[in-house]
Enzyme design. Structure first.
Site, PDB file in Angstrom:
ATOM      1  N   ASP A 194     123.341  67.550 125.840  1.00  0.00           N
ATOM      2  CA  ASP A 194     123.541  68.389 127.020  1.00  0.00           C
ATOM      3  C   ASP A 194     125.037  68.586 127.284  1.00  0.00           C
ATOM      4  O   ASP A 194     125.847  68.571 126.357  1.00  0.00           O
ATOM      5  CB  ASP A 194     122.835  67.755 128.223  1.00  0.00           C
ATOM      6  CG  ASP A 194     122.294  68.795 129.185  1.00  0.00           C
ATOM      7  OD1 ASP A 194     123.095  69.386 129.926  1.00  0.00           O
ATOM      8  OD2 ASP A 194     121.072  69.007 129.197  1.00  0.00           O
TER       9      ASP A 194
ATOM     10  N   SER B 234     114.169  72.443 132.732  1.00  0.00           N
ATOM     11  CA  SER B 234     115.115  71.383 132.382  1.00  0.00           C
ATOM     12  C   SER B 234     114.677  70.051 132.980  1.00  0.00           C
ATOM     13  O   SER B 234     114.683  69.020 132.303  1.00  0.00           O
ATOM     14  CB  SER B 234     116.506  71.730 132.901  1.00  0.00           C
ATOM     15  OG  SER B 234     117.141  72.668 132.086  1.00  0.00           O
TER      16      SER B 234
ATOM     17  N   ASP C  39     103.273  72.272 125.070  1.00  0.00           N
ATOM     18  CA  ASP C  39     102.385  71.112 124.882  1.00  0.00           C
ATOM     19  C   ASP C  39     101.894  70.554 126.207  1.00  0.00           C
ATOM     20  O   ASP C  39     100.711  70.244 126.356  1.00  0.00           O
ATOM     21  CB  ASP C  39     103.118  70.004 124.114  1.00  0.00           C
ATOM     22  CG  ASP C  39     103.442  70.415 122.687  1.00  0.00           C
ATOM     23  OD1 ASP C  39     102.511  70.794 121.956  1.00  0.00           O
ATOM     24  OD2 ASP C  39     104.627  70.370 122.306  1.00  0.00           O
TER      25      ASP C  39
ATOM     26  N   ASP D 219     136.837  70.118 123.568  1.00  0.00           N
ATOM     27  CA  ASP D 219     137.592  70.885 124.568  1.00  0.00           C
ATOM     28  C   ASP D 219     138.641  70.038 125.275  1.00  0.00           C
ATOM     29  O   ASP D 219     139.187  70.448 126.298  1.00  0.00           O
ATOM     30  CB  ASP D 219     136.648  71.482 125.595  1.00  0.00           C
ATOM     31  CG  ASP D 219     135.824  70.421 126.337  1.00  0.00           C
ATOM     32  OD1 ASP D 219     135.794  69.262 125.862  1.00  0.00           O
ATOM     33  OD2 ASP D 219     135.218  70.742 127.378  1.00  0.00           O
TER      34      ASP D 219
ATOM     35  N   ASP E 288     131.340  63.224 122.038  1.00  0.00           N
ATOM     36  CA  ASP E 288     131.646  64.605 122.394  1.00  0.00           C
ATOM     37  C   ASP E 288     131.686  65.453 121.127  1.00  0.00           C
ATOM     38  O   ASP E 288     132.397  65.129 120.169  1.00  0.00           O
ATOM     39  CB  ASP E 288     132.993  64.695 123.106  1.00  0.00           C
ATOM     40  CG  ASP E 288     133.389  66.137 123.363  1.00  0.00           C
ATOM     41  OD1 ASP E 288     132.694  66.781 124.184  1.00  0.00           O
ATOM     42  OD2 ASP E 288     134.360  66.620 122.742  1.00  0.00           O
TER      43      ASP E 288
ATOM     44  N   HIS F 126     124.965  69.484 134.545  1.00  0.00           N
ATOM     45  CA  HIS F 126     123.567  69.571 134.115  1.00  0.00           C
ATOM     46  C   HIS F 126     123.081  68.280 133.462  1.00  0.00           C
ATOM     47  O   HIS F 126     122.020  67.750 133.809  1.00  0.00           O
ATOM     48  CB  HIS F 126     123.421  70.750 133.147  1.00  0.00           C
ATOM     49  CG  HIS F 126     122.018  71.062 132.768  1.00  0.00           C
ATOM     50  ND1 HIS F 126     121.495  70.819 131.517  1.00  0.00           N
ATOM     51  CD2 HIS F 126     121.010  71.609 133.486  1.00  0.00           C
ATOM     52  CE1 HIS F 126     120.228  71.201 131.477  1.00  0.00           C
ATOM     53  NE2 HIS F 126     119.913  71.691 132.657  1.00  0.00           N
TER      54      HIS F 126
END
Length: 435
Positions: free
Chosen positions: A79, A286, A258, A102, A98, A115
């Site tokens: 994520d 999510s 499912d 960035d 990571d 998130h």
């Protein structure tokens, strides 16, 4: 579009961005309406909500803890990273990596988007004083695999947005780091060979990929149909249920689904803050995926020998649904029930999906469809029934006449005594007293 730096109550990912990327986080995480004071979700404001997550009541949390808590199970979260500074998550995160590059932490334990942090809280949030938040699998351990910075224009243009390649790499890294369950709260429309190989790699190494079935608001297309990686064999694709536990039209439907899990009014952890309530307007897959990952961790702890296919089967066969023999494209096999998944004893008569343990092809009790042919001629069996009916009527008439004659003779010949009604009444009274 609101940014994580402005407010942790996530904005819906735009359809245009999804079309540009070909992939989008399946979030639909709308501005939150926390029950705490205003600004509770914002970074720098450590505020807790005392109420328990409402989803736990739908997921048998009051009883499943007696059978499993996720102990010994590592759950990887592929994520936007995990904010290890959140007090709910600091005790349960074992590390990370990571893959974005960035300039953020190399261990994947930062989360500008927020998130991944919210997903982590759903799965294994530790309890802290003043907060009702706790994960469905509180003793599971978490591993962060950071694969995107954000879905805003700036991140996308810099090459730090979601991508299929990093998602596939993240799944492989999670497997290599020993994850038993791999949460992927993302989805993509095209079937990508590299992503398919990553899911098969996980399956071959005993790891289960639990992935979002897709959201209409974040997909490049609102049409129903398969979303990947959830649609690949060996992955568990999850749709979102609403606050009543029913399948939501906010989720993409299709043959890949499912199961479903709660995805609305979700209490979880916030980046740089404490608690936050997400997805109050409509469900998000999510969060449903996160709850399914937590349930998978519980099942994996209780039945490690079953492997990924067995865990999928248990969660699907035990899911709550009206018709035990049928799945549909909205709800799959139904709403996950972790306690039932753990305690079920599969055999050849178990109703529902195809079993990896037994041949269940004959387990459905619904009779096979057939046709009725009407003919004008009388069948021998019909004639027999009609003839027997006539004989019965005649016999009853004869016996009735004979019985009346016998009673008449007895009344005329026997001395007077208690009436039949008196005798019967006495028998009934004695029977009641004996009971």
């Amino acid at each position: 579009m609101p940014r994580i730096r402005a407010r942790l109550a996530f904005a819906t990912v735009g359809v245009a961005a999804g079309a540009l990327l070909g992939i989008a986080p399946s979030t639909a995480l709308l501005p939150a309406a926390p029950s705490a004071a205003a600004g509770a979700c914002e970074p720098g404001t450590i505020s807790f909500i005392p109420d328990a997550p409402p989803a736990l009541a739908m997921l048998q949390a009051d009883v499943v803890g007696s059978r499993a808590t996720g102990k010994g199970v590592l759950v990887a979260i592929v994520d936007s990273g995990i904010d290890v500074g959140n007090p709910h998550l600091a005790p349960v995160v074992e590390g990370g990596v990571d893959l974005v590059g960035d300039g953020e932490r190399a261990d994947g334990l930062s989360d500008l988007r927020g998130h991944g942090t919210a997903i982590a809280g759903v799965i294994a949030a530790a309890q802290v004083p003043g907060s009702g938040l706790r994960g469905l699998a509180p003793d599971a351990r978490l591993f962060s695999v950071r694969v995107f910075r954000g879905d805003d224009d700036e991140s996308v243009e810099a090459g730090f947005g979601p991508s299929v390649e990093r998602m596939a790499e993240g799944i492989r890294v999670a497997v290599d780091r020993g994850a038993t369950v791999i949460n992927v709260s993302m989805s993509d429309i095209p079937d990508d060979p590299g992503l398919a190989q990553a899911v098969e790699y996980a399956r071959a190494h005993g790891s289960l990929v639990v992935a979002s079935g897709g959201n209409r608001s974040t997909s490049a297309s609102t049409d129903d149909g398969p979303r990947y990686p959830g649609a690949y064999p060996g992955a568990l694709a999850v749709g979102a249920a609403d606050a009543q536990g029913q399948p939501s039209d906010a989720s993409i439907h299709g043959p890949h689904i499912d199961v479903i899990a709660p995805g609305q009014n979700v209490l979880s952890a916030a980046t740089g803050a404490g608690d936050c309530v997400y997805s109050t307007d409509f469900p998000a897959s999510s969060f449903a995926t996160a709850y399914a990952s937590a349930a998978a961790a519980l099942v994996a702890e209780a039945h490690p020998e079953d492997g990924p296919d067995g865990w999928i089967y248990r969660l699907s066969a035990s899911a709550a649904r009206a018709d035990l023999d049928a799945r549909d494209d909205a709800a799959g096999w139904g709403l996950i029930q972790p306690y039932d998944a753990i305690t079920m004893l599969p055999d050849a008569s178990t109703r529902g999906p195809e079993s990896p343990f037994f041949d269940t092809s004959a387990s459905a009790v619904r009779p096979a469809p057939g046709s009725v042919v009407l003919e004008h001629r009388a069948e021998p069996f019909v004639i027999t029934k009609e003839f027997a009916l006539v004989l019965g009527i005649l016999a009853a008439a004869v016996l009735g006449s004979l019985g009346a004659f016998i009673v008449f003779r007895r009344q005329r010949d026997e001395p007077e005594g208690p009436t039949l009604a008196e005798t019967t009444g006495g028998l009934l009274t004695r029977e009641v007293e004996a009971e």
